[in-house]
Design an enzyme around this catalytic site. Structure first.
Site, mmCIF file in Angstrom:
data_model
loop_
_atom_site.group_PDB
_atom_site.id
_atom_site.type_symbol
_atom_site.label_atom_id
_atom_site.label_comp_id
_atom_site.label_asym_id
_atom_site.label_seq_id
_atom_site.Cartn_x
_atom_site.Cartn_y
_atom_site.Cartn_z
ATOM 1 N N ALA A 1 -22.887 0.576 -47.772
ATOM 2 C CA ALA A 1 -22.809 -0.742 -48.407
ATOM 3 C C ALA A 1 -24.145 -1.097 -49.066
ATOM 4 O O ALA A 1 -24.179 -1.693 -50.146
ATOM 5 C CB ALA A 1 -22.424 -1.793 -47.369
ATOM 6 N N THR B 1 -10.093 -10.621 -49.297
ATOM 7 C CA THR B 1 -10.297 -9.216 -48.930
ATOM 8 C C THR B 1 -9.905 -8.285 -50.079
ATOM 9 O O THR B 1 -9.223 -8.680 -51.037
ATOM 10 C CB THR B 1 -9.491 -8.827 -47.667
ATOM 11 O OG1 THR B 1 -8.104 -8.914 -47.981
ATOM 12 C CG2 THR B 1 -9.825 -9.724 -46.496
ATOM 13 N N GLN C 1 -0.549 -9.556 -31.741
ATOM 14 C CA GLN C 1 -1.794 -9.537 -32.522
ATOM 15 C C GLN C 1 -2.930 -8.866 -31.740
ATOM 16 O O GLN C 1 -3.819 -8.275 -32.329
ATOM 17 C CB GLN C 1 -2.150 -10.997 -32.795
ATOM 18 C CG GLN C 1 -3.114 -11.248 -33.891
ATOM 19 C CD GLN C 1 -3.576 -12.708 -33.830
ATOM 20 O OE1 GLN C 1 -3.032 -13.522 -33.090
ATOM 21 N NE2 GLN C 1 -4.580 -13.020 -34.604
ATOM 22 N N GLU D 1 -10.898 -17.102 -44.780
ATOM 23 C CA GLU D 1 -10.665 -15.791 -45.400
ATOM 24 C C GLU D 1 -9.171 -15.599 -45.646
ATOM 25 O O GLU D 1 -8.352 -15.914 -44.791
ATOM 26 C CB GLU D 1 -11.187 -14.682 -44.470
ATOM 27 C CG GLU D 1 -10.986 -13.294 -45.036
ATOM 28 C CD GLU D 1 -11.826 -12.234 -44.331
ATOM 29 O OE1 GLU D 1 -13.023 -12.507 -44.053
ATOM 30 O OE2 GLU D 1 -11.300 -11.156 -44.060
ATOM 31 N N GLY E 1 -16.281 -0.044 -46.591
ATOM 32 C CA GLY E 1 -14.848 0.212 -46.433
ATOM 33 C C GLY E 1 -14.626 1.444 -45.577
ATOM 34 O O GLY E 1 -15.542 2.256 -45.378
ATOM 35 N N ASP E 2 -13.423 1.565 -45.046
ATOM 36 C CA ASP E 2 -13.050 2.745 -44.257
ATOM 37 C C ASP E 2 -12.262 3.703 -45.137
ATOM 38 O O ASP E 2 -11.843 3.342 -46.234
ATOM 39 C CB ASP E 2 -12.244 2.317 -43.035
ATOM 40 C CG ASP E 2 -13.118 1.538 -42.055
ATOM 41 O OD1 ASP E 2 -14.275 1.956 -41.843
ATOM 42 O OD2 ASP E 2 -12.651 0.518 -41.529
ATOM 43 N N LYS F 1 -3.104 -18.141 -42.824
ATOM 44 C CA LYS F 1 -2.347 -19.007 -41.898
ATOM 45 C C LYS F 1 -2.907 -20.434 -41.973
ATOM 46 O O LYS F 1 -3.912 -20.763 -41.343
ATOM 47 C CB LYS F 1 -2.481 -18.477 -40.467
ATOM 48 C CG LYS F 1 -1.812 -17.130 -40.246
ATOM 49 C CD LYS F 1 -1.692 -16.875 -38.744
ATOM 50 C CE LYS F 1 -1.091 -15.526 -38.458
ATOM 51 N NZ LYS F 1 -2.067 -14.502 -38.124
HETATM 52 P P1 FAD Z 1 -22.148 -0.043 -43.887
HETATM 53 O O1 FAD Z 1 -23.089 -1.198 -43.896
HETATM 54 O O2 FAD Z 1 -22.356 1.005 -44.915
HETATM 55 O O3 FAD Z 1 -22.196 0.589 -42.419
HETATM 56 C C1 FAD Z 1 -21.228 1.551 -42.021
HETATM 57 C C2 FAD Z 1 -21.861 2.514 -40.997
HETATM 58 O O4 FAD Z 1 -22.903 3.268 -41.616
HETATM 59 C C3 FAD Z 1 -22.515 1.791 -39.807
HETATM 60 O O5 FAD Z 1 -22.306 2.573 -38.663
HETATM 61 C C4 FAD Z 1 -23.990 1.736 -40.174
HETATM 62 O O6 FAD Z 1 -24.819 1.716 -39.018
HETATM 63 C C5 FAD Z 1 -24.152 3.044 -40.978
HETATM 64 N N1 FAD Z 1 -25.158 2.911 -42.059
HETATM 65 C C6 FAD Z 1 -25.333 1.864 -42.887
HETATM 66 N N2 FAD Z 1 -26.340 2.110 -43.747
HETATM 67 C C7 FAD Z 1 -26.815 3.350 -43.453
HETATM 68 C C8 FAD Z 1 -27.841 4.158 -43.999
HETATM 69 N N3 FAD Z 1 -28.589 3.743 -45.021
HETATM 70 N N4 FAD Z 1 -28.030 5.405 -43.452
HETATM 71 C C9 FAD Z 1 -27.260 5.852 -42.422
HETATM 72 N N5 FAD Z 1 -26.262 5.103 -41.866
HETATM 73 C C10 FAD Z 1 -26.051 3.869 -42.378
HETATM 74 N N6 FAD Z 1 -12.760 -3.496 -45.180
HETATM 75 C C11 FAD Z 1 -11.965 -3.436 -46.292
HETATM 76 O O7 FAD Z 1 -11.444 -2.358 -46.622
HETATM 77 N N7 FAD Z 1 -11.729 -4.535 -47.072
HETATM 78 C C12 FAD Z 1 -12.280 -5.744 -46.799
HETATM 79 O O8 FAD Z 1 -12.049 -6.722 -47.530
HETATM 80 C C13 FAD Z 1 -13.120 -5.858 -45.630
HETATM 81 N N8 FAD Z 1 -13.717 -7.033 -45.332
HETATM 82 C C14 FAD Z 1 -14.586 -7.093 -44.264
HETATM 83 C C15 FAD Z 1 -15.250 -8.303 -43.998
HETATM 84 C C16 FAD Z 1 -16.127 -8.397 -42.919
HETATM 85 C C17 FAD Z 1 -16.855 -9.698 -42.665
HETATM 86 C C18 FAD Z 1 -16.341 -7.262 -42.073
HETATM 87 C C19 FAD Z 1 -17.258 -7.376 -40.872
HETATM 88 C C20 FAD Z 1 -15.685 -6.065 -42.321
HETATM 89 C C21 FAD Z 1 -14.813 -5.959 -43.427
HETATM 90 N N9 FAD Z 1 -14.157 -4.756 -43.735
HETATM 91 C C22 FAD Z 1 -13.339 -4.683 -44.843
HETATM 92 C C23 FAD Z 1 -14.314 -3.575 -42.883
HETATM 93 C C24 FAD Z 1 -15.491 -2.662 -43.318
HETATM 94 O O9 FAD Z 1 -15.238 -2.103 -44.584
HETATM 95 C C25 FAD Z 1 -15.627 -1.533 -42.269
HETATM 96 O O10 FAD Z 1 -16.027 -2.077 -41.033
HETATM 97 C C26 FAD Z 1 -16.498 -0.344 -42.654
HETATM 98 O O11 FAD Z 1 -16.310 0.652 -41.637
HETATM 99 C C27 FAD Z 1 -17.999 -0.626 -42.698
HETATM 100 O O12 FAD Z 1 -18.339 -1.368 -43.772
HETATM 101 P P2 FAD Z 1 -19.854 -1.919 -43.931
HETATM 102 O O13 FAD Z 1 -19.941 -2.572 -45.236
HETATM 103 O O14 FAD Z 1 -20.276 -2.656 -42.722
HETATM 104 O O15 FAD Z 1 -20.631 -0.497 -43.997
#
Ligand code: FAD
Length: 283
Positions: A127, A47, A214, A16, A108-109, A274
């Site tokens: 998502a 990302t 880190q 990544e 995303g956050d 890295k």
């Molecule tokens: P979701 O799958 O939408 O889940 C988020 C929360 O909502 C969870 O608590 C879940 O239980 C809940 N939820 C999901 N679906 C529902 C539903 N239908 N009804 C009610 N609740 C629900 N962030 C970035 O900004 N850029 C990046 O490039 C990036 N890359 C990442 C790569 C990986 C492998 C990982 C693990 C994380 C990455 N993140 C990135 C961070 C990610 O965006 C955050 O962790 C974010 O808070 C959650 O994203 P998600 O897609 O898992 O969300």
């Protein structure tokens, strides 16, 4: 497409990278990618800034990986940065026309500078909503994120996995986990996911600790637990950066060996630009 690799190339190894800061010369990442290429990863993911600030660079880097390096590129995309369906369609069309066939659909956050109201009224709530639209627009190979230590907003592992099942049912082809340091947590998560009917490949995500600074970042950003054994090594070598780095890399190697012995689908290394780290682990 990445989804096909799981039939032909298990275990799948991936790296990544992230786009350099906006005021940095983007070509520096191309030098790193040329070196990553020598490690023959099956794919490299790029990302995406939650607020969309990296959009152009994410696209440019993914394009370089796919078309110059000849390696499958996985482009991350976050809901928080998508104002409407037209934006998504344009973004996907751009990827598709440039030969990129893989996308990691994320919520995303809340980006810095975005108000609570703006974030709460985003076009795609979860998502899974974004993934459903990606799937109905182009035949991409689509990945989703998952959390062995439970996503911070979920009330329990059961609830989080129930939401993950919705994501899987929308057609996600494979999952990549948040980083973790305790393999037992991952095995528990995987058992629960499989028992819930989630049967797509799951790539465990590993990130070696290579410096004391880190550690705080990792805990703050991912909330993941640091097992006693790793914590002791970090304490022991806190005044010796070279030893700390070696201990961190060796810990990840051990983690990886254990995971592979248990037959995981592959390993996603959070290499984060890295080259040296990735080389040590891949060797
Ligand atoms: P979701 O799958 O939408 O889940 C988020 C929360 O909502 C969870 O608590 C879940 O239980 C809940 N939820 C999901 N679906 C529902 C539903 N239908 N009804 C009610 N609740 C629900 N962030 C970035 O900004 N850029 C990046 O490039 C990036 N890359 C990442 C790569 C990986 C492998 C990982 C693990 C994380 C990455 N993140 C990135 C961070 C990610 O965006 C955050 O962790 C974010 O808070 C959650 O994203 P998600 O897609 O898992 O969300």
């Amino acid at each position: 497409m990445i989804k096909d690799l799981f039939h032909k190339n298990r275990p799948v190894y991936s790296l990544e990278v992230f786009p350099p800061k906006q005021d940095t010369d983007i070509t520096s990442i191309y030098d790193s990618l040329d070196q990553f290429k020598e490690l023959h990863p099956h794919f490299i993911s790029v990302t995406y800034g939650a607020g969309g600030t990296t959009s152009e660079n994410t696209f440019a880097i993914a394009s370089y990986i796919q078309n110059q390096c000849g390696i499958e590129a996985l482009t991350h995309l976050t809901c928080a940065a998508i104002p409407d369906k037209l934006f998504l369609t344009n973004f996907l069309t751009n990827l598709y026309r440039n030969g990129i066939r893989n996308i990691l659909g994320l919520r995303g956050d809340q980006p810095r500078g975005m108000s609570d109201e703006q974030f709460a009224s985003r076009y795609y709530a979860h998502a899974s909503d974004l993934i459903a639209d990606i799937k109905s627009t182009y035949p991409f190979s689509v990945a989703g994120a998952c959390y062995p230590e439970v996503h911070q907003e979920a009330a329990s592992l059961e609830e989080d996995i129930a939401h993950l099942k919705i994501k899987a049912d929308q057609g996600v082809d494979f999952l990549i986990t948040q980083l973790f340091y305790d393999n037992e947590t991952f095995y528990r998560f995987l058992d629960k996911a499989r028992n819930t009917g989630i049967d797509i490949p799951v790539l465990p995500g590993l990130m070696p600790i290579v410096s004391a600074g880190q550690v705080r970042n990792i805990i703050e950003l991912s909330g993941c637990a640091i097992p006693e054994k790793l914590r002791r090594a970090i304490d022991k070598y806190k005044d010796s950066p070279a030893d700390l780095k070696k201990a961190g890399l060796d810990y990840t190697k051990e983690q990886m060996e254990d995971l592979l012995a248990r037959g995981v689908d592959g390993i996603h290394l959070y290499s984060m630009n890295k080259v040296e780290t990735a080389k040590y682990i891949f060797d």
